[in-house]
Scaffold this motif. Sequence first.
Motif, PDB file in Angstrom:
ATOM      1  N   GLU A 292     -12.427 -64.239  14.586  1.00 51.36           N
ATOM      2  CA  GLU A 292     -11.884 -65.271  15.477  1.00 51.36           C
ATOM      3  C   GLU A 292     -11.731 -66.606  14.768  1.00 51.36           C
ATOM      4  OE1 GLU A 292     -10.701 -64.797  18.686  1.00 51.36           O
ATOM      5  OE2 GLU A 292     -10.910 -62.775  17.901  1.00 51.36           O
TER       6      GLU A 292
ATOM      7  N   ASN B  62      -2.885 -56.626  17.115  1.00 54.28           N
ATOM      8  CA  ASN B  62      -2.926 -56.974  18.538  1.00 54.28           C
ATOM      9  C   ASN B  62      -1.558 -56.730  19.170  1.00 54.28           C
ATOM     10  OD1 ASN B  62      -5.469 -58.083  17.919  1.00 54.28           O
ATOM     11  ND2 ASN B  62      -5.217 -59.653  19.482  1.00 54.28           N
TER      12      ASN B  62
ATOM     13  N   GLU C  40      -6.249 -54.326  21.070  1.00 55.02           N
ATOM     14  CA  GLU C  40      -6.381 -54.573  19.649  1.00 55.02           C
ATOM     15  C   GLU C  40      -7.152 -53.442  18.975  1.00 55.02           C
ATOM     16  OE1 GLU C  40      -8.261 -58.319  19.036  1.00 55.02           O
ATOM     17  OE2 GLU C  40     -10.136 -57.763  19.987  1.00 55.02           O
TER      18      GLU C  40
ATOM     19  N   ARG D 284      -8.690 -57.520  24.578  1.00 52.06           N
ATOM     20  CA  ARG D 284      -8.942 -58.947  24.386  1.00 52.06           C
ATOM     21  C   ARG D 284      -8.365 -59.676  25.594  1.00 52.06           C
ATOM     22  NH1 ARG D 284      -9.382 -62.954  20.310  1.00 52.06           N
ATOM     23  NH2 ARG D 284      -7.945 -64.716  20.542  1.00 52.06           N
TER      24      ARG D 284
ATOM     25  N   LYS E  14      -7.637 -63.369  27.619  1.00 49.13           N
ATOM     26  CA  LYS E  14      -7.517 -64.823  27.577  1.00 49.13           C
ATOM     27  C   LYS E  14      -8.037 -65.374  28.889  1.00 49.13           C
ATOM     28  CE  LYS E  14      -4.174 -68.524  26.703  1.00 49.13           C
ATOM     29  NZ  LYS E  14      -2.748 -68.853  26.439  1.00 49.13           N
TER      30      LYS E  14
ATOM     31  N   TYR F 149     -11.651 -66.916  24.967  1.00 44.85           N
ATOM     32  CA  TYR F 149     -11.289 -65.504  24.877  1.00 44.85           C
ATOM     33  C   TYR F 149     -12.538 -64.633  24.984  1.00 44.85           C
ATOM     34  CZ  TYR F 149      -6.866 -67.278  23.004  1.00 44.85           C
ATOM     35  OH  TYR F 149      -5.687 -67.956  22.829  1.00 44.85           O
TER      36      TYR F 149
ATOM     37  N   GLY G 196     -13.582 -60.484  24.216  1.00 43.03           N
ATOM     38  CA  GLY G 196     -13.152 -59.205  23.671  1.00 43.03           C
ATOM     39  C   GLY G 196     -14.211 -58.144  23.876  1.00 43.03           C
TER      40      GLY G 196
ATOM     41  N   THR H 149     -17.522 -68.613  17.858  1.00 44.60           N
ATOM     42  CA  THR H 149     -17.457 -67.222  18.283  1.00 44.60           C
ATOM     43  C   THR H 149     -18.838 -66.586  18.168  1.00 44.60           C
ATOM     44  OG1 THR H 149     -15.223 -67.080  17.375  1.00 44.60           O
ATOM     45  CG2 THR H 149     -16.281 -65.012  17.996  1.00 44.60           C
TER      46      THR H 149
END
Length: 249
Positions: free
Chosen positions: A24, A97, A107, A131, A133, A143, A145, A187
């Motif tokens: 990320e 992605n 992804e 993933r 948003k 985000y 995931g 992240t």
Amino acid sequence: MKKASLLFVLLFPFLLQSQIINIENLRRVTDTTGWSGFARLDLHLIKNKNTIFGISNRIRLQYKKKKHLWLFINDFNFREANSKKFVSRSSQHLRYNYRFHPKIAVESFLQSQRDEISAIRLRGLVGAGFRFKLSKLENYKFYLGTLAMYEYEELNSDTEPLNKDWRSSSYFSMSLFPKKKITIVSTTYFQPRFDMFSDFRISSQTTIALGIFKNFSFTTNFTYQYDEFPVLGVPKEQYRLTNGLLYTF
């Protein structure tokens, strides 16, 4: 290539390296079609009571076209003191992605990794998932995931067995731009085994960039790694702190 960056690290980083590659912090958040990326090369030569030599290289390439995004990362890090190697680490990561919904993308990724500090002779990963948003604001992006991955791991240890495991890989990422010259990217990953949830890894990375003047920013990067069941002799916790200058052209 529309944009590239070259990072010159000014302070010698702490020696502990992360086992989980933080994708990320290397992903460029953009709606622009085409190529982007950077190439980074650091050389260290220190002579006092000891002779220390180091070389590291990182390449990141990203290609985006409509709903498709490809990301490739190659990372190499080597340190030597008095002709004795004490850091040797390399990794390659390829990720794809496909955004089929404005807030949801599927992804998948392939990854290979070697890390002598963590006694990893070879770690191969393949995984896929989704993933999400979580925000609409351009200056504050969040985000989430969630993926499943298969792990093949050979260790530099005569007592540790060959590992073949299925793990979950979940992450929360944020990219914040509160001011024109301030960027914060953070992240956190959580990776437990499916068959033994108590065997997990945590990795967190935060990067802060402060604009100094045109094309130059001062950066601070902190990485934290935790492995509940590391190889014998390897600590559960590892961390790294790096300060540097970022030149963008």
